[in-house]
Design a protein around this motif. Structure first.
Motif, mmCIF file in Angstrom:
data_model
loop_
_atom_site.group_PDB
_atom_site.id
_atom_site.type_symbol
_atom_site.label_atom_id
_atom_site.label_comp_id
_atom_site.label_asym_id
_atom_site.label_seq_id
_atom_site.Cartn_x
_atom_site.Cartn_y
_atom_site.Cartn_z
ATOM 1 N N MET A 169 0.820 -1.213 0.000
ATOM 2 C CA MET A 169 0.000 0.000 0.000
ATOM 3 C C MET A 169 0.856 1.267 0.000
ATOM 4 O O MET A 169 2.076 1.204 0.182
ATOM 5 N N THR A 198 0.279 5.260 1.613
ATOM 6 C CA THR A 198 -0.632 6.191 2.282
ATOM 7 C C THR A 198 -0.893 7.384 1.363
ATOM 8 O O THR A 198 -0.054 7.696 0.506
ATOM 9 N N PRO A 199 -2.008 8.055 1.547
ATOM 10 C CA PRO A 199 -2.298 9.191 0.650
ATOM 11 C C PRO A 199 -1.320 10.338 0.882
ATOM 12 O O PRO A 199 -1.207 10.826 2.014
ATOM 13 N N ILE A 204 -2.589 -1.156 -3.113
ATOM 14 C CA ILE A 204 -3.500 -0.008 -3.156
ATOM 15 C C ILE A 204 -2.711 1.271 -2.888
ATOM 16 O O ILE A 204 -2.038 1.374 -1.863
ATOM 17 N N PHE A 217 -3.554 4.606 -1.717
ATOM 18 C CA PHE A 217 -4.720 5.244 -1.105
ATOM 19 C C PHE A 217 -4.905 6.698 -1.561
ATOM 20 O O PHE A 217 -5.875 7.338 -1.175
ATOM 21 N N LEU A 233 -8.197 7.276 -2.916
ATOM 22 C CA LEU A 233 -9.344 7.309 -2.011
ATOM 23 C C LEU A 233 -9.323 8.538 -1.102
ATOM 24 O O LEU A 233 -10.171 8.660 -0.214
ATOM 25 N N PHE A 288 -7.837 8.733 7.446
ATOM 26 C CA PHE A 288 -7.248 7.649 6.639
ATOM 27 C C PHE A 288 -7.588 6.288 7.249
ATOM 28 O O PHE A 288 -8.004 5.356 6.551
ATOM 29 N N PHE A 323 -8.958 2.822 5.839
ATOM 30 C CA PHE A 323 -7.938 1.762 5.847
ATOM 31 C C PHE A 323 -8.416 0.566 6.700
ATOM 32 O O PHE A 323 -8.352 -0.595 6.286
ATOM 33 N N TYR A 362 -11.191 -1.283 5.053
ATOM 34 C CA TYR A 362 -10.662 -2.125 3.972
ATOM 35 C C TYR A 362 -10.098 -3.429 4.541
ATOM 36 O O TYR A 362 -10.359 -4.517 4.020
#
Lengths: 530, 351
Positions: free
Chosen positions: B237, B239-240, B266, B268, B271, B298, B302, B305
């Motif tokens: 993943m 993080t945004p 992913i 993020f 999202l 977040f 998260f 998910y």
């Protein structure tokens, strides 16, 4: 691999382990293998030079020794039949054979050393000469030369062995491995001491049983060496380089402090390194010659040189000074001067000429730069003046009425210390002679009241300064205590827990106050960009 | 003779104790500043079995808040991330976690540092990530993989050799907290309340040359293998963030790796809008590191998910675990309540 690195400590431990588990008679083989391993790890392919030196030393010494044996045998067998002249002629012819081998060996070894160390210096000077005299810029190009580790030390040591053989001081060692070990013994390969075969062979080749005494003595000496190196020398280095690099804008007082610190630094560095060397050798039961004897307590420059880098001094004295003084050419020159100029001067000529050569080569030995040569020659000048002015000193001392007093001794020690410290400025000034002269001039004239902030700017904060001062005072007290006998002997006589306690405290001082590693900067630990 | 040997042994033990004491006194405590330096060491204070272990760099320890996730979804977790933590450090921290008794069901690996290879070595981050590791072999290997030339590997095991020059700045706290220090992270999460006074956001870019260094790929591969061997799910993943240097092509490369290994990747970022993230108020900087508000936004998504895609138990009904973790949650909420004043003030003063 620095002598104060953990890698070196690990290497020594491994060697110790191997040394004490093999039968004693193979001990020297272990030392040889590890000495070569050390050399290869440290300077890789340049091991070829030390191998070449070892082979030439071994065969030259053996041949010279064999010729001496052959001569002895021949003279013994023909004792009755040979006339005095026959014997003399025979001896001369044998000596001549020995001389050919000696000269060839010296030429090869000093040739390698000379080429690697001085070729570029010579080329640079020739280029400068061409530019100055003929305005020619058609320069000879410099060689890309690398000086193999310890070449100055092992060359002098091995050539001393061959010269000793030529003078018939002792018989050649027939075991090649032993000669190879004598040349390459790893604790002393980097910075000496320059040991004599007759001294070193007493303890180097015979294996030793594991002895608590050897280990304790060795460790104490190593610790003392590490203290001098990392607590004193390495701590002072930052201030010294800071002040010297900014010599044109730094006030004289700070330069004077840098000169003082540099004396302490170089002593801590060099004698500390030698202590580590001697201590490591002692762990194996090998005893090396002392190289320093509290030199800063010397009352004259001549005495100083008998107590500083002792093995180099005796090497020059035995292999250059004495042979030159009694050489035919110089003796004849002395006679000529006595006859045609003056009796007193004639007597001095051989001595001063030999001294000049010794100090010229000593300067050159320290580095291939004019500042080293000038440093060497200034030593010569000071020693000459000291000798010649001796009667004058006597008169002055008598007038002052302080002969033999503590005050006189203190004055002499102070004077000698500062003379040597100022001479050392030439060693310190990497930009050359001009820099050295400016530093000396400024340090004697441009005085001011010292400010801590300036000392800090030049590379030493107040905390470091306090530690440096305490460490130097400790060194002084320790040296004073050494006058009454070995500190290690006294330490060994103490009860075990007391000994451990003192050793532990000392180790803590080294670990905490040593100037080593990357250095913690909390600012560097502050979160950066990620 | 025997008595002498015994005496020597006793004295050697005493010296070792003194050496240990020195190590602990001189090592930085990271209690007030550089608190990310505490993440590795506080991990060993965690006595409950962990369901999720988060790995990655600083973006992860500012984004994944295990205590909040506990409160919302009931699974336990810890973030083993440090500033500039490289892939090889993440790998060895995972090895260390497994060898020190944890068996997580899921490893969430933030791949932001995939783009940095061997050339990226920073001593401070090496120290923070590795120095407190407990498993000696994993630690030694982590040191060997991370250290640069001037670094002395032994000093990771005897920190006084590295921090001896701190003698100038030692305080009473260095002695007081020599052996026991209070936890300052929330299971590896660093709670931040700041928002930047000014912010510059650079648009994300493309690069034809985008490629991951071999060393990073190698260690990602090792992490994948290790998780497979230990039957641990692995979520790749990111993080945004608003990092322009995380090129679009990196996502493609990561998707390729994930597909090849039957994993999910992913980013993020996609999202962020759905999470309701406001780049101006949810980050402490130019859109890279979350403050606590951003982190919770977040983690809401998260955690959902994770809940939807992995079979993690909800321990909130387990009395023993609940008592420990609810205590953590209380402390977390109290700290958050304390700090929110600073956050609100910053929002009010915002241009």
């Amino acid at each position: 691999m620095s002598y104060t690195s953990i890698a070196f400590a690990g290497f020594v431990l491994l060697t110790l382990f191997a040394y004490y588990i093999v039968p004693k008679r193979f001990g020297y083989m272990v030392l040889l293998v590890f000495s070569y391993a050390f050399y290869v790890i440290t300077c890789n392919k340049y091991v070829v030079y030390i191998i070449l030196s070892t082979i030439s030393t071994y065969f030259a010494a053996l041949k010279i020794s064999d010729i001496a044996d052959e001569q002895k045998e021949y003279l013994k067998l023909n004792k009755e039949t040979l006339t005095r002249e026959d014997k003399k002629a025979y001896k001369a012819s044998m000596k001549s054979k020995q001389r050919v081998i000696l000269v060839a060996c010296l030429l090869l070894n000093f040739g390698i050393l000379g080429f690697l160390k001085y070729a570029n210096f010579c080329i640079a000077n020739v280029n400068l000469l061409k530019l100055t005299l003929f305005k020619s810029t058609n320069f000879f190009s410099l060689y890309n030369l690398v000086l193999p580790l310890g070449i100055s030390f092992y060359t002098f040591q091995s050539m001393g062995y061959v010269i000793d053989m030529y003078y018939g001081n002792y018989k050649a060692e027939r075991n090649f491995a032993k000669v190879a070990l004598y040349v390459s013994f790893f604790p002393q390969i980097v910075q000496g001491p320059i040991s004599r075969f007759s001294d070193l062979s007493k303890t180097l080749f015979d294996g030793h049983d594991f002895s608590e005494k050897n280990i304790a003595y060795g460790l104490y000496q190593i610790m003392w060496g590490v203290f001098k190196k990392v607590v004193i020398a390495d701590r002072l280095a930052s201030y010294v380089s800071g002040a010297v690099n900014a010599y044109e804008s730094t006030r004289g007082t700070y330069l004077l402090l840098a000169i003082f610190f540099y004396s302490m630094q170089i002593y801590g560095d060099f004698s500390g390194g030698i202590d580590i060397t001697i201590g490591v050798a002692r762990l194996f039961g090998v005893e090396l010659t002392a190289n320093f004897e509290r030199p800063f307590f010397s009352k004259s420059v001549a005495e100083y040189w008998r107590r500083w880098h002792i093995t180099l001094g005796t090497w020059f004295k035995d292999y250059i000074f004495y042979p030159l003084t009694v050489s035919k050419t110089i003796m004849n020159l002395g006679k000529w001067v006595r006859k045609h100029v003056n009796e007193a001067i004639g007597k001095r000529v051989p001595i001063y000429l030999a001294m000049f050569m010794v100090w010229f080569t000593t300067g050159l030995w320290h580095g291939a730069e004019w500042r080293y040569i000038i440093w060497g020659l200034l030593n010569f000048v000071i020693l000459t003046i000291s000798t010649e002015a001796e009667p004058l000193y006597e008169k002055i001392n008598e007038k002052l009425g302080w002969n033999g007093t503590v005050l006189q001794k203190c004055f002499q020690i102070f004077r000698t210390f500062w003379i040597m410290s100022f001479l050392r400025v030439f060693d310190l000034s990497s930009n050359g002679v001009r820099q050295a002269l400016v530093i000396i001039k400024r340090s004697l004239t441009d005085w001011c009241i010292p400010q801590l902030s300036v000392i800090e700017e030049l590379g030493m904060d107040v905390y470091e300064l306090r530690v440096a001062v305490c460490a130097i005072l400790f060194l002084f007290c320790f040296s004073m205590a050494q006058r009454k006998g070995s500190i290690r002997d006294r330490l060994m006589a103490m009860k075990l827990p007391v000994r451990w306690a003192l050793t532990t405290v000392f180790a803590i001082v080294i670990v905490v106050f040593g100037s080593y590693g990357i250095g913690y900067d909390s600012r560097a630990f502050i979160y950066l960009q990620f | 003779m025997r008595q002498r040997i015994i005496k020597n042994i006793i004295l050697i033990i005493l010296v070792a104790v003194i050496a240990l004491l020195l190590d602990h006194i001189f090592a930085p405590k990271y209690l007030d500043e550089n608190q990310d330096g505490r993440i590795t060491r506080e991990f060993y204070n965690e006595k409950t079995q962990l369901d999720v272990i988060g790995l990655g760099s600083s973006t992860m320890y500012n984004a994944m808040t295990p205590v909040y996730l506990w409160g919302e979804y009931g699974f336990t977790g810890y973030v083993r991330s440090n500033a500039s933590q490289t892939m090889w450090q993440s790998y060895y921290l995972l090895v260390d976690a497994l060898r020190t008794g944890h068996k997580p069901s899921l490893v969430a690996l933030d791949v932001s540092f995939m783009k940095y290879g061997e050339e990226f070595v920073e001593e401070p981050s090496n120290r923070k990530s590795i120095e407190s590791m407990r498993d000696p072999l994993a630690k030694w290997q982590a040191v060997q993989a991370s250290k640069y030339e001037e670094e002395q590997p032994l000093s990771y095991f005897f920190p006084v050799l590295r921090y001896h020059s701190r003698w100038k700045e030692l305080t009473g706290d260095d002695v007081k907290y020599a052996f026991e220090q209070p936890d300052v992270t929330y299971n590896g999460f660093l709670m931040e309340f700041k928002i930047p006074e000014e912010q510059t956001i650079f648009p994300r870019e493309s690069s034809e040359d985008a490629a991951f260094p071999e060393k990073s790929k190698d260690y990602l591969d090792r992490i994948i293998k290790l998780c497979r061997e230990k039957n641990i799910d692995l979520l790749l993943m990111k993080t945004p963030t608003y990092q322009n240097s995380w090129y679009y092509e990196y996502d493609e490369l990561m998707e390729g790796i994930a597909e090849e290994n039957g994993l999910t990747y992913i980013n993020f970022d996609s999202l962020a809008e759905a999470m309701g993230i406001d780049v101006r108020t949810d980050y402490i900087d130019d859109g890279e590191h979350f403050n606590v508000v951003g982190a919770e936004k977040f983690c809401k998504v998260f955690g959902q998910y994770i809940k939807d895609n992995y079979d993690l138990p909800d321990h909130r009904t387990d009395g023993e675990i609940s008592s420990v973790w609810n205590g953590k949650l209380d402390a977390y909420n109290a700290a958050k309540a304390d700090g929110m004043g600073e956050y609100k003030e910053a929002i009010e003063n915002m241009d």
